[in-house]
Design an enzyme around this catalytic site. Structure first.
Site, short mmCIF file in Angstrom:
data_model
loop_
_atom_site.label_atom_id
_atom_site.label_comp_id
_atom_site.label_asym_id
_atom_site.label_seq_id
_atom_site.Cartn_x
_atom_site.Cartn_y
_atom_site.Cartn_z
CG HIS A 122 -1.78 1.06 1.48
ND1 HIS A 122 -1.65 1.98 2.50
CD2 HIS A 122 -2.89 1.43 0.79
CE1 HIS A 122 -2.64 2.85 2.43
NE2 HIS A 122 -3.40 2.54 1.40
CB SER A 146 -7.01 0.45 -2.97
OG SER A 146 -8.30 0.43 -2.53
CG ASP A 180 -4.58 12.66 -3.04
OD1 ASP A 180 -4.85 11.61 -3.64
OD2 ASP A 180 -3.91 12.71 -1.99
CG MET A 181 -10.32 11.97 -6.62
SD MET A 181 -11.89 12.33 -7.47
CE MET A 181 -12.59 10.70 -7.65
CB ALA A 182 -11.04 7.59 -2.38
CE LYS A 230 -21.91 11.58 -14.97
NZ LYS A 230 -22.31 12.97 -14.86
N GLY A 312 -6.70 21.09 -3.07
CA GLY A 312 -5.50 21.05 -2.23
C GLY A 312 -5.37 22.24 -1.31
P1 NAI Z 1 -11.19 14.24 -0.02
O1 NAI Z 1 -12.60 13.88 -0.39
O2 NAI Z 1 -10.96 14.79 1.33
O3 NAI Z 1 -10.64 15.31 -1.07
C1 NAI Z 1 -10.63 15.05 -2.44
C2 NAI Z 1 -10.10 16.27 -3.20
O4 NAI Z 1 -11.08 17.30 -3.18
C3 NAI Z 1 -8.83 16.87 -2.60
O5 NAI Z 1 -7.93 17.20 -3.62
C4 NAI Z 1 -9.34 18.14 -1.90
O6 NAI Z 1 -8.35 19.16 -1.88
C5 NAI Z 1 -10.48 18.51 -2.78
N1 NAI Z 1 -11.47 19.29 -2.05
C6 NAI Z 1 -12.13 18.91 -0.93
N2 NAI Z 1 -12.97 19.90 -0.54
C7 NAI Z 1 -12.81 20.92 -1.42
C8 NAI Z 1 -13.39 22.21 -1.57
N3 NAI Z 1 -14.31 22.69 -0.71
N4 NAI Z 1 -13.01 22.97 -2.60
C9 NAI Z 1 -12.07 22.52 -3.48
N5 NAI Z 1 -11.49 21.32 -3.40
C10 NAI Z 1 -11.86 20.52 -2.39
O7 NAI Z 1 -10.20 13.01 -0.25
P2 NAI Z 1 -10.53 11.44 -0.20
O8 NAI Z 1 -11.22 11.04 -1.46
O9 NAI Z 1 -11.18 11.12 1.10
O10 NAI Z 1 -9.05 10.81 -0.22
C11 NAI Z 1 -8.18 10.96 0.92
C12 NAI Z 1 -6.84 10.34 0.68
O11 NAI Z 1 -6.95 8.93 0.63
C13 NAI Z 1 -6.10 10.75 -0.58
O12 NAI Z 1 -4.82 11.19 -0.21
C14 NAI Z 1 -5.99 9.44 -1.39
O13 NAI Z 1 -4.80 9.36 -2.15
C15 NAI Z 1 -5.99 8.43 -0.28
N6 NAI Z 1 -6.39 7.10 -0.74
C16 NAI Z 1 -5.42 6.15 -0.88
C17 NAI Z 1 -5.75 4.87 -1.26
C18 NAI Z 1 -4.68 3.83 -1.45
O14 NAI Z 1 -5.02 2.66 -1.58
N7 NAI Z 1 -3.42 4.18 -1.49
C19 NAI Z 1 -7.15 4.47 -1.50
C20 NAI Z 1 -8.07 5.57 -1.36
C21 NAI Z 1 -7.72 6.83 -0.98
#
Ligand code: NAI
Length: 343
Positions: A122, A146, A180-182, A230, A312
């Site tokens: 991971h 993942s 950066d999003m799931a 989507k 971000g």
């Molecule tokens: P999140 O939903 O908190 O944010 C997603 C994106 O939306 C971010 O870029 C954030 O800056 C942007 N965003 C959020 N609110 C905003 C707003 N009000 N205005 C503008 N942009 C906004 O992130 P999520 O989906 O919960 O992911 C969290 C982390 O989990 C990430 O770092 C991802 O890489 C990691 N992840 C890693 C996995 C792995 O297997 N390695 C699997 C799934 C997620």
């Protein structure tokens, strides 16, 4: 410690605690160093799903030999701008970073660098890798596999993982844009959180064993893709790029994160790095991205919002606040970090 049972830890100290714990349970120093960096990247930005909460899990996997601790990493350049990076099932944070360095080098010399990472553990909050590329003037995209816990749109059984996508771009002034999003509505960690607090969840997050939306976190059998078909399409795209393209297990055949911690995970990741100098006037490009941010900031916010943020930006604000307050860590996790307990 505050009323919620949180300890506020200075960033450098927390990084040191992560690194020491990883070394103490057997991770070689160079790998521990990079992993600690990534965990801090997440926690310092409020991405707590991928920071200190994962430490005990990583430690257990290290102790149980679910990572190859003496990997033979190998980059093979396959074309003028492309290559594969064999991670030999080492901890993913380290492998994916080393592979990103190769992709950046290819983009610097040929305009584009595409590197498929094969067989790793991971790799955490994957925005880290693209932010690193953007800090060197590159536009970058990365996707990774993942474990299967998401129903395909219209289905009743989990098939794909929460397969994240991260994108970063430099700009003339200020920090890079970092999206950066799931590809799920919510992370699995949010379900666990609701269970621990005995709270219902919105019916848009997850389904029960019959594939029906549920508000009961204890009934959750699988997560839902973001934006229905989507998000489902996006997670499939990720799996094709980071799995099938690289000859790795795909879809429901991807190994589980929690099932057997002594087994290698064999995960894949795909990095795409673009050198803006090869696609036009680089200075103009950087200025335009900065102008875009300025114009977005100038937009009148809707009623429930205080301003329009770029992707971000909220995490950057959290980082600034934590630089003053310290990074919040659950007391139980902090106690574990300062203890001699391996996991
Ligand atoms: P999140 O939903 O908190 O944010 C997603 C994106 O939306 C971010 O870029 C954030 O800056 C942007 N965003 C959020 N609110 C905003 C707003 N009000 N205005 C503008 N942009 C906004 O992130 P999520 O989906 O919960 O992911 C969290 C982390 O989990 C990430 O770092 C991802 O890489 C990691 N992840 C890693 C996995 C792995 O297997 N390695 C699997 C799934 C997620």
């Amino acid at each position: 410690m505050d009323a919620e049972g949180l300890v506020y830890v200075e960033q450098g100290k927390l990084r040191h605690l992560f690194k020491e714990k990883l070394i103490n349970v057997g991770l070689p120093e160079i790998q521990a160093d990079k992993t600690a960096d990534l965990l801090i990247f997440a926690d310092a930005r409020g991405i707590h799903s991928h920071g200190s909460v994962r430490m005990q899990y990583y430690a257990e996997r290290i102790v149980k030999k679910g990572y190859n601790l003496q990997p033979k990493l190998k980059f093979t350049q396959q074309g003028p701008s492309s290559g594969t990076y064999f991670g030999d099932n080492a901890i993913g944070h380290y492998v994916a970073f080393e592979a990103m360095e190769e992709a950046i080098a290819l983009a610097q010399s040929s305009g584009i660098g595409m590197v498929g990472v094969q067989e790793m553990g991971h790799s955490g909050a994957i925005g880290y890798f693209v932010e690193h590329a953007a800090q060197q003037g590159m536009v970058a995209l990365t996707v990774c596999q993942s474990d299967p816990m998401v129903v395909p749109f219209g289905g009743t059984e989990p098939y794909f993982g929460t397969n994240p996508i991260a994108f970063a771009s430099p700009r003339a002034s200020g920090n890079p844009i970092l999206f950066d999003m799931a590809t799920t509505v919510q992370a699995w960690g949010k379900i666990l959180d609701a269970r621990s607090k005995q709270k219902n969840i919105p019916d848009t997050w997850a389904v029960d064993a019959q594939g029906e939306p549920t508000t009961d976190p204890f009934e959750v059998a699988a997560l839902l893709p973001v934006a229905g078909p989507k998000g489902y399409g996006l997670m499939m795209m990720v799996d094709i790029l980071a799995g099938s393209l690289l000859g790795l297990p795909f879809g429901k055949h991807v190994t589980s994160m929690y099932e057997d911690l002594s087994q290698y995970r064999r995960l894949g990741q795909f990095h795409i790095v673009i050198n803006p100098a090869y696609f036009g006037d680089e200075a103009q490009f950087l200025r335009q991205v900065s102008d875009m941010v300025d114009e977005l900031h100038d937009i009148e916010p809707a009623k429930a919002f205080d301003q329009v943020y770029y992707p971000g930006e909220i995490q950057e604000e959290v980082k600034k606040n934590y630089a003053e307050s310290g990074i919040p860590v659950a007391r139980s996790i902090y106690d574990y970090l300062i203890s001699d307990i391996s996991y």
